[in-house]
Design a protein around this motif. Sequence first.
Motif, PDB file in Angstrom:
ATOM      1  N   LEU A 177      63.744  53.751  82.681  1.00 47.91           N
ATOM      2  CA  LEU A 177      63.310  52.704  81.839  1.00 47.91           C
ATOM      3  C   LEU A 177      62.146  53.222  80.940  1.00 47.91           C
ATOM      4  O   LEU A 177      60.738  53.150  81.140  1.00 47.91           O
ATOM      5  N   PRO A 178      62.402  53.456  79.671  1.00 53.61           N
ATOM      6  CA  PRO A 178      61.583  54.241  78.757  1.00 53.61           C
ATOM      7  C   PRO A 178      60.716  53.123  78.130  1.00 53.61           C
ATOM      8  O   PRO A 178      59.538  53.472  77.508  1.00 53.61           O
ATOM      9  N   VAL A 179      61.008  51.678  78.113  1.00 56.58           N
ATOM     10  CA  VAL A 179      60.109  50.814  77.690  1.00 56.58           C
ATOM     11  C   VAL A 179      59.463  50.177  78.404  1.00 56.58           C
ATOM     12  O   VAL A 179      59.582  50.004  79.700  1.00 56.58           O
ATOM     13  N   GLU A 180      57.934  50.655  78.582  1.00 58.53           N
ATOM     14  CA  GLU A 180      56.941  50.023  79.353  1.00 58.53           C
ATOM     15  C   GLU A 180      56.446  48.652  79.593  1.00 58.53           C
ATOM     16  O   GLU A 180      55.581  48.205  79.208  1.00 58.53           O
ATOM     17  N   ASP A 181      57.527  47.812  79.800  1.00 60.67           N
ATOM     18  CA  ASP A 181      57.660  46.434  80.222  1.00 60.67           C
ATOM     19  C   ASP A 181      57.543  45.988  81.445  1.00 60.67           C
ATOM     20  O   ASP A 181      56.926  47.188  82.534  1.00 60.67           O
ATOM     21  N   TYR A 193      69.092  48.278  86.674  1.00 62.76           N
ATOM     22  CA  TYR A 193      70.320  47.227  86.940  1.00 62.76           C
ATOM     23  C   TYR A 193      69.883  45.970  86.559  1.00 62.76           C
ATOM     24  O   TYR A 193      70.624  44.959  86.078  1.00 62.76           O
ATOM     25  N   ALA A 194      68.482  45.504  87.265  1.00 60.24           N
ATOM     26  CA  ALA A 194      68.131  44.345  86.810  1.00 60.24           C
ATOM     27  C   ALA A 194      67.869  43.984  85.461  1.00 60.24           C
ATOM     28  O   ALA A 194      68.168  42.835  84.839  1.00 60.24           O
ATOM     29  N   LEU A 195      67.264  44.963  84.532  1.00 55.09           N
ATOM     30  CA  LEU A 195      67.176  44.981  83.290  1.00 55.09           C
ATOM     31  C   LEU A 195      68.708  44.883  82.378  1.00 55.09           C
ATOM     32  O   LEU A 195      68.804  44.415  81.670  1.00 55.09           O
ATOM     33  N   GLU A 196      69.602  45.749  82.758  1.00 54.66           N
ATOM     34  CA  GLU A 196      70.895  45.616  82.476  1.00 54.66           C
ATOM     35  C   GLU A 196      71.592  44.462  82.610  1.00 54.66           C
ATOM     36  O   GLU A 196      72.407  43.931  81.668  1.00 54.66           O
ATOM     37  N   LEU A 225      64.186  39.913  76.109  1.00 52.91           N
ATOM     38  CA  LEU A 225      64.918  40.751  77.331  1.00 52.91           C
ATOM     39  C   LEU A 225      63.772  41.435  77.765  1.00 52.91           C
ATOM     40  O   LEU A 225      63.822  41.717  79.044  1.00 52.91           O
ATOM     41  N   HIS A 226      62.624  41.980  77.207  1.00 53.97           N
ATOM     42  CA  HIS A 226      61.489  42.716  77.798  1.00 53.97           C
ATOM     43  C   HIS A 226      60.596  41.681  77.832  1.00 53.97           C
ATOM     44  O   HIS A 226      60.165  40.845  76.924  1.00 53.97           O
TER      45      HIS A 226
END
Length: 455
Positions: free
Chosen positions: A369-373, A397-400, A412-413
């Motif tokens: 998870l490279p984005v620090e959301d 997978y939750a973000l996917e 999305l973020h």
Amino acid sequence: MQPPRERLVVTGRAGWMGMGRGAGRPALGFWPTLAFLLCSFPAASSSCKILKCNSEFWSATAGSHAPAADDAPEFCAALRTYALCTRRTARTCRGDLAYHSAVHGIEDLMSQHSCSKDGPTSQPHLRTLPPPGDSQERSDSPEICHYEKSFHNRAAAPNYTHCGLFGDPHLRTFTDRFQTCKVQGAWPLIDNNYLNVQVTNTPVLPGSAATATSKLTIIFKNFQECVDQKVYQAEMDELPAAFADGSKNGGEKHGANSLKITEKVSGQHVEIQAKYIGTTIVVRQVGRYLTFAVRMPEEVVNAVEDRDSQGLYLCLRGCPLNQQIDFQAFQAGAAEGPGAPQPPAASPAPPAPDTFPYETAVAKCKEKLPVEDLYYQACVFDLLTTGDVNFTLAAYYALEDVKMLHSNKDKLHLYARTREPPGRAGAAPGPPPAPWPLLGTLLLLALLPALLGAA
């Protein structure tokens, strides 16, 4: 004449039913009882493997492997294998209605087909899917069974929303609030006119308040000429690719294929399409625990008979305030070191011996998870409280699933946590209170005739 392939089906009128002549006695009233118990008491032992027994029997007697009229020995062998499977899980299934229904159903079918209890057994077959041109897909399903097609006469297209639950557990509501909650035990995620979703969360570590989803029950309600009532139930180490009755669609109605289950990855990823309500559900098993994601039209989300009496409906209302965890404060304290003071509300679990140091948790979560959301922050929190690296994949997978299911790609973020102020959490959304000046004006107008008469 129908072949003696017996599907053990639960419907609104009967429990186990044979499809040939001389069907066994129906278990009257079984389905309403089962549906009630699944909603009210979903915390049955996850070690009961009756769903696995049901699935293996269905595979052995369905599709190209279905016994023909002269294959009674093969069918009896499948029944004996089924009975053996139920006996092996008997000790862990005490009090489980699905288990007891299976046992009685096996006895009925063995009696109907004159099967002896002693004899050869069979290994379960892998179910073979029919070729594309030979499927039971009905292109002439009623229009009412396809939610999006029914919108062609309306002015506006449907507006879709998303809800997801994953990890320790973290909740993203239909209104894009992001919360981390305790919610141990059974909690309703969705409860509307079309379906109910309920999860059971259990402690990740002995003596810990950190929990994760160990059981999921979805009840699709009977809907017009589209689908019969169907139950889907998943547990730890048991992610079936069929409903509880062994079927993969909505039953025997004309629009039955408007509800379908598709297995994306065996034992890890299942997708349920409910086209008649425009809804897509994704269920995954990541490590030992389950994740849930749904895409649903706002019209369906808000389809409740009495909004004020719905109680807790986590996907719509969020977690109650006393169940919310300020995981960002917990994470900030962990970053300062083990000696940093922790506020009580931000300490959901005592430190476990196998949890990760803060720097290691950050590094592992950054890999996926490279984005620090908030999904990244949830990942770090889970590694700090559980020490289970699989929670990194749960957040990923939750973000996917959000990327696949959320209709607004700008959302999305999420970056700001959402924790309701005291007195608001869990409250049903409603109109704002009328301002006092307006009430005063209305009262004056009501009294004006009396005042003028007195003058």
